[in-house]
Motif scaffolding. Structure first.
Motif: not given
Length: 189
Positions: A93-96, A103-115, A130-136, A163-164
């Motif tokens: 779907n648009a989110e996962g 069924d589907y899974f979602n990915l979210t990047l959290q606590h990002p650090l650069l150097d 803004r945000g860490g949701a990594l959508r299709p 999610w199932l």
């Protein structure tokens, strides 16, 4: 640079008359591919295993969360570069991303650090989102001060939320469900 994150598997029935259950497995191997600037992309663990599940009689119209799992994503580059990432998987779907047949899974990047310093993440072509949701079909870029930032090392926690449908859990035989895809470093951000 690509990392294969999840790979599908199927298993036959354990025995006739077994309890209704579904073994859920997100599996994967890290694959090193060629990338511009020779950056290296890796995950802390190549396997996310949800274990054996038992049906609890929920309504077939209700989605069931398998819980959230976290792995660490690391990108190391020999020189300062703009870090932009996408996940190449089959959209559900648009989110996962697709997990099993429906069924589907979602990915979210959290606590990002650069150097080693905290940064923001935004959609590559819309920094206002803004945000860490990594959508299709979307790419996340690292921002510092509202602009794409360059660095040599990037790390973030990847939260996998699966999610199932109750129908997927209410199977008669032991079944391994699967999802697949790979993280990609987008050259030039």
């Amino acid at each position: 640079m690509m990392a294969n994150f999840m790979k599908p598997l199927r298993r036959p029935a354990a025995r006739a008359g077994a309890l209704k259950r579904a073994g859920v497995l997100l599996a994967g191997l890290l694959l090193a591919g060629e990338a511009s600037a020779a950056c290296r992309l890796s995950l802390s663990q190549p396997l996310v295993d949800y274990g054996l599940l038992r049906s609890d009689g929920q309504s077939a119209s209700q989605a069931v969360s398998m819980g959230k799992r976290t792995v660490r994503l690391n990108v190391v580059c020999p020189g300062a570069t703009v870090i932009a990432l996408r996940f190449d998987g089959t959209p559900a779907n648009a989110e996962g991303y697709r997990f099993g047949r429906q069924d589907y899974f979602n990915l979210t990047l959290q606590h990002p650090l650069l150097d080693g310093k905290p940064v923001e993440l935004a959609q590559l072509y819309n920094h206002a989102e803004r945000g860490g949701a990594l959508r299709p079909g979307q790419v996340l870029v690292v921002l510092a001060g509202g602009l794409p930032a360059t660095g040599r090392t990037f790390s973030a926690q990847v939260q996998v939320d699966t999610w199932l449908s109750s129908a997927a859990i209410a199977v008669r035989d032991k079944t391994t469900l699967e999802g697949n895809g790979r993280f990609e470093l987008v050259p030039g951000g």
